[in-house]
Structures are given as structure tokens and as C-alpha cells.
Design a protein around this motif. Structure first.
Motif, PDB file in Angstrom:
ATOM      1  N   LEU B 116       0.803  -1.223   0.000  1.00 29.00           N
ATOM      2  CA  LEU B 116       0.000   0.000   0.000  1.00 29.00           C
ATOM      3  C   LEU B 116       0.835   1.272   0.000  1.00 29.00           C
ATOM      4  N   VAL B 117       1.983   1.214   0.624  1.00 31.97           N
ATOM      5  CA  VAL B 117       2.938   2.330   0.595  1.00 31.97           C
ATOM      6  C   VAL B 117       4.342   1.730   0.566  1.00 31.97           C
ATOM      7  N   ASP B 118       5.299   2.546   0.153  1.00 32.12           N
ATOM      8  CA  ASP B 118       6.694   2.104   0.269  1.00 32.12           C
ATOM      9  C   ASP B 118       7.098   2.245   1.733  1.00 32.12           C
ATOM     10  N   VAL B 119       7.494   1.147   2.344  1.00 32.69           N
ATOM     11  CA  VAL B 119       7.882   1.179   3.748  1.00 32.69           C
ATOM     12  C   VAL B 119       9.404   1.180   3.833  1.00 32.69           C
ATOM     13  N   TYR B 120       9.947   2.228   4.416  1.00 27.71           N
ATOM     14  CA  TYR B 120      11.395   2.359   4.569  1.00 27.71           C
ATOM     15  C   TYR B 120      11.740   2.212   6.050  1.00 27.71           C
ATOM     16  N   PRO B 121      12.333   1.099   6.436  1.00 30.30           N
ATOM     17  CA  PRO B 121      12.678   0.956   7.858  1.00 30.30           C
ATOM     18  C   PRO B 121      13.794   1.921   8.245  1.00 30.30           C
ATOM     19  N   ALA B 122      13.628   2.570   9.380  1.00 30.49           N
ATOM     20  CA  ALA B 122      14.740   3.298   9.985  1.00 30.49           C
ATOM     21  C   ALA B 122      15.455   2.333  10.912  1.00 30.49           C
ATOM     22  N   GLY B 123      16.745   2.468  11.009  1.00 31.84           N
ATOM     23  CA  GLY B 123      17.506   1.598  11.907  1.00 31.84           C
ATOM     24  C   GLY B 123      17.762   2.294  13.232  1.00 31.84           C
ATOM     25  N   ALA B 124      18.025   1.483  14.256  1.00 34.11           N
ATOM     26  CA  ALA B 124      18.372   2.060  15.557  1.00 34.11           C
ATOM     27  C   ALA B 124      19.821   2.534  15.535  1.00 34.11           C
ATOM     28  N   ILE B 125      20.105   3.554  16.323  1.00 37.81           N
ATOM     29  CA  ILE B 125      21.489   4.028  16.448  1.00 37.81           C
ATOM     30  C   ILE B 125      22.274   3.097  17.366  1.00 37.81           C
ATOM     31  N   THR B 126      21.590   2.613  18.413  1.00 37.28           N
ATOM     32  CA  THR B 126      22.293   1.721  19.347  1.00 37.28           C
ATOM     33  C   THR B 126      21.543   0.394  19.441  1.00 37.28           C
ATOM     34  N   ILE B 127      22.249  -0.626  19.795  1.00 43.69           N
ATOM     35  CA  ILE B 127      21.668  -1.959  19.870  1.00 43.69           C
ATOM     36  C   ILE B 127      20.539  -1.974  20.894  1.00 43.69           C
ATOM     37  N   GLY B 128      19.393  -2.456  20.453  1.00 43.90           N
ATOM     38  CA  GLY B 128      18.230  -2.532  21.333  1.00 43.90           C
ATOM     39  C   GLY B 128      17.744  -1.163  21.781  1.00 43.90           C
ATOM     40  N   ARG B 129      18.231  -0.107  21.126  1.00 43.99           N
ATOM     41  CA  ARG B 129      17.915   1.270  21.544  1.00 43.99           C
ATOM     42  C   ARG B 129      18.242   1.484  23.017  1.00 43.99           C
TER      43      ARG B 129
END
Lengths: 306, 426
Positions: B116-129
């Protein structure tokens, strides 16, 4: 007809306060009878729903309900079992299914009585919500002052201590000022609310100076965790500058009332012998608490008609 | 799926010129008044409508994997399409966190499957945030991730943030910060001020946000790696960003609709639907955010769409989770509450966020030869927000009952109508 609630002092206004205080006179009289019980709430059920332990407030409400001949249910949720899995709404709906007329609620979070009032057809009485309001405490304090001084109009009242984290301070400021008293908060700035812009109070930090010109000293409970949170350097320093020590109490005029909502920390906010001073009215506050709560329950559940 | 030919007929572009848009095989083939429409083309009626690029949301919590009771990539995508979006950046605070290639791939696949939309995952800066150890930024960047954030909390540790910015500078990616100094905000459930003082609720001071904005500007000045500020909510933050931009620093900022439409006074009745982080602020802050959007200090409107189940929101103000829905109401709120000229509206809701997400090749602009991601808005439709009718799985909209003006009529993603006449097509 939608249920009526007692959630805060503000919505009572001066007329509502006067009405309940006048009604309290009758229940003080009832409380002094040999059999201190009247049949006015027979067949009504009052539930105490305490998410936070407060034995004295709960017992006071339950005693008040019993003296009005209401049935009483106690739903005690210890802090640990009020686990985050259950929604308050589910609990309230379960209780309501048993057929009830009023819920007295105590919760660590401000606002829970408002939330519950939106989910139930029963009357909700705020038995203390977080730092926010404790309206029956304010009523019993006003009643006690009225008993001793004849009224609050024009009286100077100092509320001393941790107003920031205090439901008693918030409801008493509203009630005292609505009834015409002149209120001064005395506390270190770290124990005052972030913004007092809309509060009809003065703020002072020199307790000794304030004590010379007040009619009532209202002490708030000072909790050890405020020291742990770094809001004061130590309880000792707090006591030195903001406690009503025995020595300070001796500088008070004899007719100045000393009040405290309990439980007290003797030696911290109040000197060890101050409770025994003739015009320290702490036990009278407790005694009036039952009559005030009778007036509140009666007013909500019997429509105020005897 | 072959898109075939599609024509959007009878509308106007953002600048007011009348134009039909002809799309062939997912690509815009013509934009012109009375354009020649292929005989086999499906036709979408755009009369009375504004035809612009599909909207881009930099900030949506799609909750999958981990909290599918509140939202899934599919339901969130549907809500997005209905809101006029063709691209959504999915926040990484899922369970597990999007902090590795495998979770990036999973979310991307879920997005493709929903279609339905282009989904662009953002990544976390640190492991497990968790704010302790840098996540494998290069591994995720190699998969095309361009935005990294620990959203939900800020990176507290100054040295770690410095290192992450330095490391990121070689990857061509942007670190996006949820600015909140947790030592100042801890325990706070609303803005600290007159209302929190009256309501007896613990507050978060504006400075909890502003100190981290200031810190990241200082680090950005030193390192030169771009920083994006998520959901700026205070007048002070807006001013800090304004000055950093004047200094030529590579900083960008977004604002959430609730921060330019609502204030802390909304909490007066203790309705947890208004609990959100950063919290609703004062009227002066709300006005400053609006001004920031008008004068280009703020580059994007981002929803911070944060679905929560009714059960979790029916807790106390202290215990209820922060967050509110946004995807289906953001555009209408911008149209109703902001007096932005249409080109500026598309700048903050499409091209601006597309640039920040580094997806401007496919999104953010309506042009011949470009991927056909289109949003068709009926600016005159008035509608009442009904929480029961939302496509999102959750119901926690703070706008229930509010009448808004302007609604999405059609959304076209990659040449295929995902929304026709206000109805999602899958």
C-alpha cells in the motif's frame, strides 16, 4: 439522572463547600450519640477501591458509610498486584457488575477518579489522587478550622512543606482560598510546583517570619524519598529551616492552630512535643474526618434530603 | 504487478494550473491540461481536487514485529494510504528492535507484502535502543537504510552520540534524534508548567528537549554529519534549529501535527489519549512550531503515528503509554489548522521529508518520467474524525469528533491506485 461525584474542590465552589460543612454539623452530632448510626443509606453499597495503601483514609470512609447504614465492600489492590496488565476500566466494570452506588477511589496517579467517573454509573468520591486532590481532607480541615476559629474568612494560613508532591496542598489551597482565607506556601523552591502563576497564594521561604503573622500553621508530611531524589540536602536541614520544631512552636501565639494531615514524622516536619500543644488539632482533624465523609456520602447518595 | 495506464483527470496542480496526469506502467507520462488519455487507461476523477506528489511520512510506528495487537505493517500502511501517503519511514522501536540487517529485511518484506505504501525501515542508532553500544550502522546502510534513530528515547551519552555521528559521516546517512534528556524528563508524563502544576502530574520541562537539541547542534557543528530533529515541540527548540540553519549546519527538523494543533490544556480531563512524548506544550510553543513550519525552519510534518490498544490506554496517566495516531488525520489537520500555501504544504509533507529520508528519486515530486506516486486531495470536503472508522487497528486519535476540512480522494503508489474515492483498494 447522571451520577454525582466529588472529584475536586474547585468544582464544589464556595457554595458547595458551605453546604457540605453545614451538613457535617449534623453528622458530628450523630457521631456523638450513644449509637452513632442512622439508617439513611440503607440498601446502598459503597466500595472502597484503594490502589494505594492508606489504612486511615479507607477506615474513615468505611466507618462513615457504616454509620449511614450503607453496605461496604473493600477492594484493596496492593501496589504489587495492581500490575500493569490489568486496565483500571476492567476492574471498575467488574465491581460495578456487583451493583454499587459509590466508589471511593485512591490511586497514586492524578486523574484516576476522573477516568473512573467516565466508566461507571456510580458516584465517584476522590479519596486522594496522586499529587492532585484529596477533597475530603480539605473539607475536614476547613471544618476543623471553622470549629476552632469560627470561620476562614480573612484568616492567615501558612501551608508549610512539600506542596509540589501534595494532593493535600492542592485541595487545601483551593478550599481555604475559596472560603476567604489568605494562604502562604512556605517551602524550599524544589518542593514547590513548577508554576504557581495561577495559584491564589503567596510564597515565602522564611518560616520564622511567617509564623509571627498566621492564625493556622498547616504542616505537610515530608517524605524521606524527597531527600533521596535530591530535592533537599538532608531531612535535618529541612527540619532546621522548614520544620515546626519545638523551639519554633514556642514562638507561636497560643491561639494559633497547628494542623497536619498525618501520618506525622515527628522530629522532621513537626517537633516531638508539638502534637501535644493545646491548639494542635491533629486528632480533632481525624475525628471530623468521619463526619465530613458521612456528609459527602449522604449528599451524593441520598440527594442531601433527610 | 503491471500497472497499465492510469489517468487522473480534471484536477489542479499545487500552483493552481489545471492538469490531467497520465501514468503509464508506473511512470508519469504526461502532465497537461486536456492531456491525451490512452483509451485503455483507468480514469480517476480529480475535479475540484489538487493533484500533488504522494505524501511522505518520516515518522510512523507500525508496531510490527512485536506489537501486532496495536498495529501491523499492513494496517498501518492502509492508514497511511488513506492519509495520502505513498512512503512511510517505519520507526525501529519494535520487538525485536530494527537494529540488524535481518529485521530491516523483515519490515521491508512486510511492507512489500502489504503493498500500500513504500515502507522504509529506519535503523536504531544503538543496539536494542539501549544507548550503550552502536548498532551495525554500516550493515544496515548497505541495505539502503538512510535514517537512524533510537526514537522513543534520545541517545543520552554524549560520547556515544559523538562517535555515532562520526561513524555515520562515512556512510552518507542521517541520525535522527528524539531529543529528551532523560535525567530531566524522567517520570514526566506531560509538559511541566502551569497545567502540570494544577493537575498534580509530574512534568517534563522544555529544557529536557532543548538541551539535547543544543548538544546535537554542537556535535553537528564539529563533525558535519547531518542531524535530523524528530518532533520538535518547544519554541526554544525551533529557535535553536533556526540559528543552526542560519549558520549553515546540515540540520533538519520535523514537527508532528499534534504539536501544532494541541496544547497541554488538553490534559485537563486526564484523558490518556493526549499523553504523548514529547508532550503537548503551551500555546506559545504551539505557535512557534507553526511559525517554524511557515518560515522553513521546520522541514517536514511527520505524524509520529503511535498506535496503542484501548486496554493499554485505559491505564492511569502515569502508566498509560505515550503516543497518538496520526496517519489518517495529518493532512487534514495541516489544511485546516495551518495557512500554508499549497506548494509549501507539499514541501513539508512530501518533498522535504523525501529529501531527509533520501528517497527523493522516487518520492516528493510529481514530474514527467518520475515514479507515479501521487496524492489527490479534495480541499473542500469536510469530515468528522470518527475513531471507529479509522483503518488503523488502534483507536487512540485525539481528534475524535473534530470536523476537519480537506480529505484524500485518491492515492496512487507506483502507478497503482491504493485509494480510490476515499476507499482503500486492498
Amino acid at each position: 439522572m447522571t451520577a454525582r461525584h466529588l472529584l475536586d474542590i474547585e468544582s464544589l465552589g464556595r457554595d458547595g463547600l458551605d453546604h457540605l460543612l453545614t451538613l457535617t454539623d449534623r453528622f458530628v452530632e450523630v457521631s456523638q450519640r450513644r449509637v452513632p448510626k442512622v439508617p439513611v443509606l440503607q440498601g446502598k453499597t459503597v466500595v472502597s477501591l484503594f490502589y494505594e495503601d492508606s489504612t486511615r483514609t479507607r477506615l474513615s470512609f468505611e466507618t462513615a458509610a457504616r454509620r449511614l447504614s450503607a453496605d461496604v465492600m473493600t477492594f484493596s489492590v496492593s501496589t504489587s498486584s495492581a500490575n500493569k496488565g490489568e486496565s483500571i476500566r476492567d476492574t471498575v466494570e467488574t465491581i460495578e457488575a456487583m451493583g454499587i452506588d459509590a466508589i471511593v477511589v485512591r490511586h497514586k496517579a492524578a486523574g484516576v477518579p476522573w477516568q473512573i467517573a467516565g466508566w461507571t454509573g456510580a458516584s465517584v468520591v476522590n479519596g486522594g489522587d496522586g499529587w492532585h486532590q484529596h477533597p475530603t481532607q480539605a473539607l475536614l480541615d476547613c471544618y476543623t478550622i471553622r470549629q476552632r476559629l469560627g470561620g476562614l474568612e480573612g484568616r492567615a494560613i501558612a501551608i508549610v512543606g512539600d506542596a509540589k508532591h501534595s494532593r493535600v496542598a492542592r485541595s487545601n489551597v483551593d478550599a481555604f482560598t475559596a472560603l476567604g482565607a489568605d494562604v502562604t506556601l512556605v517551602a524550599p523552591p524544589t518542593l514547590l510546583p513548577a508554576s504557581l502563576d495561577a495559584w491564589p497564594v503567596k510564597v515565602e521561604h522564611d518560616l520564622d517570619a511567617v509564623l509571627q503573622r498566621v492564625d493556622v500553621v498547616y504542616l505537610l508530611r515530608m517524605q524521606l524519598e524527597r531527600q533521596e531524589a535530591g530535592l533537599v540536602p538532608s531531612l535535618r536541614e529541612y527540619s532546621t529551616f522548614y520544620g515546626l520544631t519545638d523551639e519554633r512552636a514556642r514562638t507561636l501565639r497560643d491561639d494559633v492552630l497547628v494542623m497536619h494531615p498525618g501520618p506525622m514524622n515527628r522530629g522532621v516536619e513537626i517537633g516531638a512535643t508539638v502534637p501535644d500543644r493545646p491548639n494542635t488539632v491533629i486528632t480533632q482533624q481525624v475525628a471530623n474526618g468521619v463526619a465530613v465523609r458521612m456528609a459527602v456520602l449522604f449528599d451524593l447518595l441520598a440527594g442531601g434530603v433527610l | 504487478m503491471s500497472a497499465g495506464a492510469l489517468a487522473i483527470r480534471g484536477g489542479s496542480l499545487a500552483d493552481g494550473t489545471r492538469a490531467d496526469v497520465v501514468i503509464i506502467d508506473g511512470v508519469v507520462a504526461a502532465i497537461a491540461e486536456n492531456a491525451e488519455i490512452p483509451l485503455d487507461a483507468a480514469v480517476l476523477d480529480a475535479s475540484g481536487c489538487i493533484v500533488g506528489p504522494g505524501l511522505v511520512d518520516l515518522h510512523a510506528h507500525l508496531r510490527e514485529p512485536g506489537n501486532e495487537a496495536a498495529e501491523t505493517v499492513e494496517t498501518g500502511s492502509r492508514a497511511a494510504a488513506l492519509g495520502g501517503y505513498t512512503a512511510v519511514v517505519a520507526m525501529p522501536n519494535t520487538t525485536p528492535t530494527i537494529d540488524s540487517a535481518s529485521v530491516v529485511n523483515l519490515v521491508r518484506q512486510l511492507g512489500e507484502r502489504a503493498g500500500l505504501v513504500d515502507v522504509y525501515p529506519a535503523g536504531a542508532i544503538t543496539i536494542g535502543r539501549e544507548g550503550r553500544q552502536m548498532a551495525p550502522l554500516a550493515e544496515m546502510a548497505a541495505l539502503g537504510v538512510r535514517l537512524f534513530t533510537d526514537d522513543g528515547s534520545g541517545v543520552q551519552d554524549n560520547r556515544l552520540m559523538r562517535r555515532a555521528l562520526e561513524y555515520a559521516s562515512a556512510l552518507g546517512v542521517t541520525l535522527a534524534q528524539h531529543c529528551e534528556d532523560s535525567s530531566l524528563s524522567e517520570g514526566g508524563v506531560m509538559h511541566e508548567g502551569a497545567w502540570s502544576s494544577k493537575l498534580g502530574l509530574p512534568g517534563q520541562p522544555a529544557e529536557a528537549e532543548e538541551l539535547m537539541v543544543a548538544r546535537d547542534i554542537a556535535l553537528c557543528r564539529r563533525i558535519g554529519s547531518p542531524v535530523h530533529f524528530l518532533h520538535v515541540s518547544t519554541a526554544g527548540s525551533v529557535e535553536l534549529v533556526r540559528r543552526a540553519k542560519a549558520d549553515g549546519l546540515p540540520v533538519t527538523a520535523e514537527a508532528a501535527p499534534h504539536h501544532f494543533t494541541l496544547t497541554d490544556a488538553c490534559l485537563a480531563n486526564y484523558d490518556t489519549v493526549f499523553k504523548v512524548h514529547p508532550p503537548l506544550r503551551t500555546e506559545a510553543d504551539r505557535t512557534a512550531v507553526q511559525q517554524g513550519l511557515l518560515d522553513s525552519t521546520i522541514d517536514a510534518i511527520a505524524t509520529d503515528h503511535a498506535p496503542h490498544t484501548p486496554e493499554t490506554k485505559e491505564r492511569s496517566m502515569l502508566d498509560a503509554p505515550p503516543g497518538m495516531l496520526g496517519l489518517e488525520t495529518a493532512l487534514a489537520l495541516a489544511l485546516t489548522e495551518l495557512s500554508l500555501p499549497m506548494p509549501r504544504l507539499f514541501a513539508v509533507m512530501s518533498s522535504g521529508p523525501a529529501r531527509i529520508a533520501q528517497i527523493a528519486e522516487r518520492h516528493g515530486e510529481l514530474g514527467i518520467g518520475r515514479a507515479a506516486n501521487v496524492c489527490v486531495i479534495d480541499p473542500s470536503e469536510r469530515w468528522e474524525v470518527d475513531s471507529r472508522k479509522l483503518a488503523s487497528k488502534a483507536r487512540n486519535t485525539p481528534y475524535a469528533g473534530r470536523v476537519l476540512q480537506g480529505r484524500v480522494r485518491h492515492t496512487v503508489r507506483n502507478g497503482v491506485a491504493t485509494v480510490k474515492n476515499g476507499q482503500a483498494q486492498r
